[in-house]
Design an enzyme around this catalytic site. Structure first.
Site, PDB file in Angstrom:
ATOM      1  N   ASP A 146      63.192  11.092 -22.912  1.00 17.18           N
ATOM      2  CA  ASP A 146      62.675   9.921 -23.266  1.00 17.18           C
ATOM      3  C   ASP A 146      61.893   9.379 -21.955  1.00 17.18           C
ATOM      4  O   ASP A 146      62.651   9.477 -20.893  1.00 17.18           O
ATOM      5  CB  ASP A 146      63.399   9.043 -23.719  1.00 17.18           C
ATOM      6  N   ASP A 170      67.438   6.236 -29.170  1.00 14.73           N
ATOM      7  CA  ASP A 170      67.570   7.615 -28.860  1.00 14.73           C
ATOM      8  C   ASP A 170      68.632   8.238 -29.356  1.00 14.73           C
ATOM      9  O   ASP A 170      68.997   9.507 -29.296  1.00 14.73           O
ATOM     10  CB  ASP A 170      67.610   7.913 -27.404  1.00 14.73           C
TER      11      ASP A 170
END
Length: 519
Positions: A201, A404
């Site tokens: 990410d 996430d």
């Protein structure tokens, strides 16, 4: 062991176990921080290497969090206890390490299956040895038969096989904790070895996670401090993240932000304000065009910022073009080295982000990232991850935010940045306490080293037993007249276990790929 706590308006020395949440605690130079807390007064540098694996002490000022067990350096500060006992970070780390050390790796299941057949096979070999010596052995046949059958049973005792995996797991996970890498599940220690790609990410993982002033170039006749102070003044009434980043940059440089006498926000253009009697205008190039100012002198800088995925803004003071600035989410200093280390391990690095493709590609080009998946919505990360698994095989995912968490759970191995949200940490298999990406190559390298160590142990245990069982059975007696006494068989069996333990302990000297970069 003790803490200097405020009770009834006085500072008293108490056992650390008696500290309660909310207590005020003084920490003096050289002392160990007794409990988790938040700094209320003072400043210092704290050695957090036991928690994060980072060797450089971390600056602590008011409102910063400190962790119990870390060591204060030269300054002194007062903190308010926020977590004590089993709720502290150190206690949680200990529980995670114990949990990982008590778990079984998939390879252990293979060992168990082999042992399931190995033990009956050894007993059968001992019975066969007894019968052969009883029928064909010299006088006294019964004595030879009993001695050799017992030698076979002793030397083939699968102690080393039972120790081969758990000892390596225990030492490997312990070494990981020293490096700031916590394996929440022992299984992740094996699965990481098979990782072929690492998906990352962007925000908060590759980058700091908040906008900051990254570029400020002033025109001839202007000074940086002067322009930054005036720009911060013009932006001080805006709540936009870019405005806050400019104000924070001025405060970081300890500049005095002047008061405004008037302020106006021009939709789609920028802002106009008056400070210290000077008219300040901040906005995009179209705003400067509307003011009749030529931004061509900053064309090379604007082109560079564009290639980096940044949107330049311009500052005009009293009708003169004063500076070009850019605000962006800065890349963490440790990120480039971490990505280089991942490449050195033969892994592909893939960035998954919700940012626009241009910005994502610019960051990827700067960092040498192999593949970019941009403009991904939070709910689309799991789908994206599944597509990457179909393409690349085993994929580890690194993230830090609530959005996430699903991807961390869906990945072959989920790796959470320890400074991220609790939800992400709970969903992950591995936690990086340092808050930087450099723990990822360390974790993968440690996984490979540990699995290699386990295979060495298993090879020794099986090969050693397999080679010595015929010797214990008396295979050398017809040619050389040599028999293996049960006493020596017991010594040989113990030597096998000692070798396995010694080999596992070698993991304590494991050197992480990012140690030098961290230092």
């Amino acid at each position: 062991q003790t803490a200097r706590v405020q009770r009834d308006g006085q500072w008293v020395e108490l056992p650390a176990a008696d500290v309660q949440t909310g207590d005020l605690i003084q920490v003096r130079p050289g002392e160990r921080v007794p409990v988790d807390g938040k700094v209320l007064d003072g400043q210092s540098y704290v050695d957090e290497s036991m928690i994060t694996g980072e060797p450089v002490p971390v600056a602590k000022t008011i409102d910063d969090r400190v962790v119990g067990g870390t060591v204060n350096q030269t300054g002194a500060f007062t903190l308010r206890a926020t977590a004590v006992g089993s709720a502290s970070v150190l206690a949680q780390i200990i529980r995670l390490v114990e949990q990982a050390q008590s778990g079984k790796l998939p390879i252990q299941a293979v060992v168990d299956k082999v042992t399931l057949w190995f033990v009956p096979a050894v007993m059968a070999a001992a019975v066969l040895t007894f019968l052969v010596w009883l029928v064909f052995g010299p006088t006294p046949a019964l004595s030879f038969a009993l001695v050799n059958a017992v030698a076979v049973l002793i030397i083939a005792c699968p102690c080393a096989m039972g120790l081969a995996t758990p000892t390596s797991i225990m030492v490997g996970t312990g070494r990981g904790a020293e490096l700031g890498v916590l394996f929440r599940q022992g299984e992740a220690l094996q699965l990481l070895k098979h990782t072929q790609a690492v998906a990352v990410d962007k925000t908060g993982t590759l980058t700091e996670g908040h906008p900051a002033l990254t570029d400020l170039e002033v025109a001839e006749g202007f000074e940086r401090a002067q322009v930054l102070a005036l720009t911060a003044a013009a932006e001080s009434r805006s709540e936009h993240p870019i405005a806050r980043a400019i104000v924070q940059a001025a405060e970081h440089d300890q500049l005095t932000v002047p008061a405004l006498s008037d302020f106006a926000s021009i939709t789609g253009m920028g802002v106009r304000a008056t400070a210290l009697g000077q008219r300040v205008e901040v906005g995009a190039d179209r705003f400067m065009d509307a003011l009749g100012l030529d931004v061509a002198r900053f064309a090379p800088t604007a082109a560079r910022l564009g290639s980096e995925g940044k949107s330049p803004l311009y500052v005009a003071v009293d009708g003169q073009l004063a500076a070009i600035i850019a605000v962006a989410d800065p890349i963490k200093p440790s990120t480039p080295g971490a990505i280089a280390a991942l490449h050195a391990l033969g892994l592909k690095v893939i960035m998954i982000t919700g940012d626009n493709a241009r910005t994502a590609q610019a960051i990827a080009a700067r960092l040498g990232i192999d593949e970019v998946v941009a403009e991904v919505l939070p709910e689309g990360k799991v789908t994206t991850l599944q597509q990457l698994q179909a393409t690349h095989g085993h994929v580890a995912f690194v993230g830090d935010g609530i959005n996430d968490a699903p991807a961390l759970a869906a990945a072959d191995v989920g790796i959470a940045i320890g400074t991220g949200t609790d939800v992400a940490v709970e969903a992950a298999d591995v936690v990086l306490m340092s808050g930087s990406l450099q723990g990822v190559p360390n974790a993968i390298a440690l996984s490979k080293a540990t699995m290699g160590n386990i295979r060495q142990n298993l090879f020794w245990a099986f090969a050693y037993n397999t080679a010595l069982i015929p010797v214990a059975a008396g295979a050398l007696y017809p040619a050389y007249g040599v028999l293996l006494s049960p006493i020596f068989a017991a010594g040989a069996m113990a030597l096998s276990s000692v070798f396995v333990l010694g080999n596992a302990l070698r993991l304590r000297s494991f050197q992480a790929p990012m140690t030098e970069a961290a230092a």
